[in-house]
Scaffold this motif. Sequence first.
Motif, PDB file in Angstrom:
ATOM      1  N   PHE A 179       0.730  -1.201   0.057  1.00 22.80           N
ATOM      2  CA  PHE A 179       0.089   0.034  -0.040  1.00 22.80           C
ATOM      3  C   PHE A 179       1.029   1.302  -0.031  1.00 22.80           C
ATOM      4  O   PHE A 179       1.905   1.325   0.421  1.00 22.80           O
ATOM      5  CB  PHE A 179      -0.751   0.109   1.262  1.00 22.80           C
ATOM      6  CG  PHE A 179      -1.791   1.318   1.489  1.00 22.80           C
ATOM      7  CD1 PHE A 179      -3.218   1.097   0.629  1.00 22.80           C
ATOM      8  CD2 PHE A 179      -1.468   2.214   2.276  1.00 22.80           C
ATOM      9  CE1 PHE A 179      -3.983   2.271   0.741  1.00 22.80           C
ATOM     10  CE2 PHE A 179      -2.566   3.192   2.360  1.00 22.80           C
ATOM     11  CZ  PHE A 179      -3.434   3.131   1.864  1.00 22.80           C
ATOM     12  N   SER A 180       0.448   2.314  -0.768  1.00 28.03           N
ATOM     13  CA  SER A 180       1.257   3.423  -0.854  1.00 28.03           C
ATOM     14  C   SER A 180       0.286   4.652  -0.025  1.00 28.03           C
ATOM     15  O   SER A 180      -0.924   4.978  -0.713  1.00 28.03           O
ATOM     16  CB  SER A 180       1.561   3.965  -2.036  1.00 28.03           C
ATOM     17  OG  SER A 180       2.376   5.221  -2.045  1.00 28.03           O
ATOM     18  N   LEU A 181       0.861   5.493   0.801  1.00 28.38           N
ATOM     19  CA  LEU A 181       0.022   6.522   1.356  1.00 28.38           C
ATOM     20  C   LEU A 181       0.381   7.517   0.824  1.00 28.38           C
ATOM     21  O   LEU A 181       1.304   8.358   1.024  1.00 28.38           O
ATOM     22  CB  LEU A 181       0.558   6.526   2.853  1.00 28.38           C
ATOM     23  CG  LEU A 181      -0.113   7.553   3.673  1.00 28.38           C
ATOM     24  CD1 LEU A 181      -1.723   7.527   3.924  1.00 28.38           C
ATOM     25  CD2 LEU A 181       0.274   7.672   5.207  1.00 28.38           C
ATOM     26  N   ASP A 182      -0.631   8.044  -0.257  1.00 29.32           N
ATOM     27  CA  ASP A 182      -0.227   9.258  -1.090  1.00 29.32           C
ATOM     28  C   ASP A 182      -1.213  10.420  -0.577  1.00 29.32           C
ATOM     29  O   ASP A 182      -1.985  11.016  -1.290  1.00 29.32           O
ATOM     30  CB  ASP A 182      -0.809   8.701  -2.337  1.00 29.32           C
ATOM     31  CG  ASP A 182       0.177   7.949  -3.006  1.00 29.32           C
ATOM     32  OD1 ASP A 182       1.336   7.881  -2.781  1.00 29.32           O
ATOM     33  OD2 ASP A 182      -0.415   6.871  -3.919  1.00 29.32           O
ATOM     34  N   ASN A 183      -1.219  10.700   0.709  1.00 27.48           N
ATOM     35  CA  ASN A 183      -1.826  11.640   1.528  1.00 27.48           C
ATOM     36  C   ASN A 183      -0.992  12.581   2.217  1.00 27.48           C
ATOM     37  O   ASN A 183      -0.617  11.791   3.469  1.00 27.48           O
ATOM     38  CB  ASN A 183      -2.971  11.055   1.997  1.00 27.48           C
ATOM     39  CG  ASN A 183      -4.089  12.170   2.654  1.00 27.48           C
ATOM     40  OD1 ASN A 183      -3.705  13.371   2.807  1.00 27.48           O
ATOM     41  ND2 ASN A 183      -5.308  11.785   2.430  1.00 27.48           N
ATOM     42  N   ASN A 184      -0.454  13.702   2.097  1.00 21.55           N
ATOM     43  CA  ASN A 184       0.324  14.679   2.868  1.00 21.55           C
ATOM     44  C   ASN A 184      -0.386  14.874   4.119  1.00 21.55           C
ATOM     45  O   ASN A 184       0.362  15.465   5.061  1.00 21.55           O
ATOM     46  CB  ASN A 184       0.965  15.681   2.088  1.00 21.55           C
ATOM     47  CG  ASN A 184       1.783  15.181   0.987  1.00 21.55           C
ATOM     48  OD1 ASN A 184       2.431  14.336   0.824  1.00 21.55           O
ATOM     49  ND2 ASN A 184       1.828  16.242  -0.175  1.00 21.55           N
ATOM     50  N   GLN A 232      -6.865  -5.285   0.376  1.00 20.16           N
ATOM     51  CA  GLN A 232      -7.371  -4.478   1.667  1.00 20.16           C
ATOM     52  C   GLN A 232      -8.917  -5.039   1.918  1.00 20.16           C
ATOM     53  O   GLN A 232      -9.683  -5.012   0.758  1.00 20.16           O
ATOM     54  CB  GLN A 232      -7.502  -2.790   1.137  1.00 20.16           C
ATOM     55  CG  GLN A 232      -8.014  -2.343   2.381  1.00 20.16           C
ATOM     56  CD  GLN A 232      -8.042  -0.689   2.037  1.00 20.16           C
ATOM     57  OE1 GLN A 232      -7.141  -0.027   1.489  1.00 20.16           O
ATOM     58  NE2 GLN A 232      -9.339  -0.028   2.299  1.00 20.16           N
ATOM     59  N   ILE A 233      -9.108  -5.466   3.026  1.00 18.02           N
ATOM     60  CA  ILE A 233     -10.284  -6.078   3.388  1.00 18.02           C
ATOM     61  C   ILE A 233     -11.243  -5.007   4.159  1.00 18.02           C
ATOM     62  O   ILE A 233     -12.422  -5.255   4.363  1.00 18.02           O
ATOM     63  CB  ILE A 233     -10.279  -7.440   4.113  1.00 18.02           C
ATOM     64  CG1 ILE A 233      -9.478  -6.914   5.554  1.00 18.02           C
ATOM     65  CG2 ILE A 233      -9.537  -8.518   3.265  1.00 18.02           C
ATOM     66  CD1 ILE A 233      -9.564  -8.148   6.622  1.00 18.02           C
ATOM     67  N   SER A 234     -10.578  -4.011   4.833  1.00 20.37           N
ATOM     68  CA  SER A 234     -11.288  -2.929   5.737  1.00 20.37           C
ATOM     69  C   SER A 234     -10.350  -1.799   5.900  1.00 20.37           C
ATOM     70  O   SER A 234      -9.080  -1.834   5.614  1.00 20.37           O
ATOM     71  CB  SER A 234     -11.628  -3.849   6.779  1.00 20.37           C
ATOM     72  OG  SER A 234     -10.832  -3.888   7.951  1.00 20.37           O
TER      73      SER A 234
END
Length: 372
Positions: A179-184, A232-234
């Motif tokens: 997963f990539s967290l693309d939210n600053n 991703q399940i949830s």
Amino acid sequence: MTNTCSSNLIFLLILFASFLSSCSSYPTIRIEDSELESRKIESNFNVIRAVDFSSDGNLMVITGEAEGTQDSNLGKVEIWDTNDWELIQTLETEKAYNLNAYFVSEDNEEVVVVNTSGEVSIWNTTTGARDKVLVEGAEGENIAMPVDFLQSQKLLSLISSLGALISFDIDAEEGYEVFSLDNNDYRSQSIAFSEEGTYLAFLVSPQYVAEGDNDDALPSIIYVFDTETWEQISSTEIESYTVIDMSFIDDRYFVLSGIDGFLEIRNAETGEIAQNLSKETPLDYTSLDSVRIVSKPDNNFFAVGSAEAVGVHSVVGAVTLWNSDSPEPLCSTGRMSATTALNAAVAISPNGKHLAAAERSDVIVWDIKPCF
């Protein structure tokens, strides 16, 4: 006749209540009455970063910034024998900030060390040598990077310098971007494998905490992934609180800790609250560890470290031990104090003997057998 029946009924109710009380295996030791025996492990660190036990509980590993230097690039890993509390090995490493180490296998002959550059390496606990580097670290990186390790499957999960959630297979020496967290607006806060490795959970928290009542305040979010498919399940949003740490207590439920005494157990698949254990307390819950104690296979235990700043360079806190089936802690270490970095890490030994917590440059270890 009615009086006799009433008397008998009252007697039976009292007897039943007495029976339930006698079946309680884990009496709560009140915080103010807690007298758990403890010892201070006077290790050679400026600051402790993490502490963990081997699967058999016979060894304890401590990581942190090497003593005698203010350079966070100089790290160290110490391995202690918990039977006689002797230091048996020291590993000289780099990138001490948020340094983590885990025993790779049940024979305790190797540890995997992860530093904040993202370097992953295998060290021999007998020779003290670094046998191999599995992942090269990013040059100059020094970030607070959450890490977790699942010994049964030799899976390591960590956050890359670019914010990606990575699962790394130690045996295959291969990694996979989950997963990539693309939210600053968010930062990586914690990651955790479930007990049997069915799930991997990823906790992110807002970069900035809104003060007071603010309708625009962002929630903390927990993403849960299936480790077979990595789907991703949830995803669960936690409103009104900033969540600090998380840990699975079995293969289905995880516990969350946060500011102002926030403590909850939730279902990993649905995100629903199973137990709300939050207390009206000024203490922030700063760290979590959970374990399936070998001698008590039907119960799930977790430890919660807490702290509160009471001055510019002073904090107070405590560590409490919980059975996930009870709404009250089993026992507590009682009030602790330190100049800084109190309860930065907690750990429970799987053999049910010890509870450990970092207290700046030392580790405090308690005998928790009375808790059971």
